[in-house]
Structure formats: structure tokens, C-alpha cells
Write a protein that holds these residues in place. Structure first.
Motif, PDB file in Angstrom:
ATOM      1  N   CYS A  27     -72.206  31.871   8.529  1.00  0.00           N
ATOM      2  CA  CYS A  27     -72.790  32.276   9.812  1.00  0.00           C
ATOM      3  C   CYS A  27     -74.120  31.555   9.973  1.00  0.00           C
ATOM      4  O   CYS A  27     -74.967  31.605   9.089  1.00  0.00           O
ATOM      5  N   GLY A  29     -76.295  32.318  12.051  1.00  0.00           N
ATOM      6  CA  GLY A  29     -77.310  33.293  12.458  1.00  0.00           C
ATOM      7  C   GLY A  29     -78.023  33.866  11.255  1.00  0.00           C
ATOM      8  O   GLY A  29     -79.254  33.930  11.217  1.00  0.00           O
ATOM      9  N   CYS A  30     -77.259  34.268  10.223  1.00  0.00           N
ATOM     10  CA  CYS A  30     -77.872  34.951   9.092  1.00  0.00           C
ATOM     11  C   CYS A  30     -77.499  34.328   7.750  1.00  0.00           C
ATOM     12  O   CYS A  30     -78.003  34.756   6.717  1.00  0.00           O
ATOM     13  N   GLY A  66     -71.011  34.925  12.869  1.00  0.00           N
ATOM     14  CA  GLY A  66     -70.036  35.922  12.450  1.00  0.00           C
ATOM     15  C   GLY A  66     -69.947  36.973  13.543  1.00  0.00           C
ATOM     16  O   GLY A  66     -70.967  37.354  14.121  1.00  0.00           O
ATOM     17  N   CYS A  69     -71.625  40.338  12.072  1.00  0.00           N
ATOM     18  CA  CYS A  69     -73.036  40.314  11.662  1.00  0.00           C
ATOM     19  C   CYS A  69     -73.969  39.887  12.787  1.00  0.00           C
ATOM     20  O   CYS A  69     -75.066  40.413  12.906  1.00  0.00           O
ATOM     21  N   CYS A  70     -73.564  38.915  13.585  1.00  0.00           N
ATOM     22  CA  CYS A  70     -74.517  38.353  14.550  1.00  0.00           C
ATOM     23  C   CYS A  70     -74.021  38.239  15.980  1.00  0.00           C
ATOM     24  O   CYS A  70     -74.811  38.343  16.907  1.00  0.00           O
TER      25      CYS A  70
HETATM   26 ZN   LIG Z   1     -74.591  36.467  10.873  1.00  0.00          ZN
END
Ligand SMILES: [Zn+2]
Length: 130
Positions: A27, A29-30, A66, A69-70
């Protein structure tokens, strides 16, 4: 205009960039390793905020997020940002839907109720009714 989509080639470039040394998708993002988890190639800048919609999308315009998650949290933020941008534009154009509060007794009602029960017009100081 319709929301622009990534071409298959750009999509592949983004997915390749988001894959780690072991070839696992992560991901962007994270940093979570997604493996088989659901992901989405997200528009880094929400398309609703893009001014020039004729510009072709490149790998820089998207990132792998993801879903759990994001992407879900980001979608909420995007919607809020687009709504805020539209409100700002409407205000700039002099359109407003918000009315001042007319809640009885609030300052915006233009009336004042005294402790002994009289109702006074704030503008003129006249008593309205007993
Ligand atoms: Zn993420």
C-alpha cells in the motif's frame, strides 16, 4: 466530464512501482504489504478537484491503496474536500443557501425577550407584544 481512468499501461506502471523487492504489492498510503488483500489504484488528486481534465493521467497521478487500510478512509476525505470546494465556489459566485438562524430569542431573530416577559425589536427598541 466523466472521471478519467488510468490506461492499462499507466495502471501497470503504478502497480509495478508499488511492488517491493520481493514482488509483493504494498500500500502506497501506509506501506502495508497487501499480498492478496484488495487494493485500488487511487487518484492521488481527487478528479473532482482537477481543473484540466484533458491532461492525460500518468503514473504520478495514481497510487496503490489497500482498500481496508487506506482507500476507504481516503474516499471519505475526498468527498468532504470536493464538497468544501463546491461550497467555496458557490460562495465566491455570491450564491448562498445558508440562512441566519431564526431560532426564537437568538440575536439573529432580531428580537429580544426581557426578563419580565416583554418582546422587544432589537432594531427599533419597540415592544412587540405583551
Ligand atoms: Zn494503507
Amino acid at each position: 466530464m466523466a472521471r478519467r481512468e488510468f490506461t492499462p499501461m499507466v495502471y501497470a506502471q503504478i502497480v509495478h512501482r508499488a511492488s517491493n523487492a520481493q514482488g509483493r504489492l504494498t500500500c502506497e498510503g501506509c506501506g502495508l504489504v497487501l499480498g492478496r488483500k484488495a487494493y485500488h489504484v487511487d487518484h492521488t488528486k481527487p478528479d473532482g478537484l482537477e481543473v484540466d481534465k484533458t491532461r492525460k493521467l500518468t503514473a504520478e497521478d495514481g497510487k496503490v491503496l489497500g482498500v481496508e487500510c487506506c482507500h476507504k478512509p481516503k474516499t471519505k476525505t475526498d468527498v468532504a474536500q470536493i464538497a468544501e470546494a463546491k461550497r467555496r465556489e458557490a460562495k465566491h459566485l455570491g450564491m448562498t443557501t445558508r440562512q441566519p438562524s431564526r431560532f426564537p430569542g437568538s440575536k439573529a431573530s432580531g428580537l429580544k425577550k426581557t426578563i419580565d416577559g416583554r418582546v422587544i425589536d432589537r432594531a427599533t427598541g419597540e415592544e412587540i407584544r405583551r
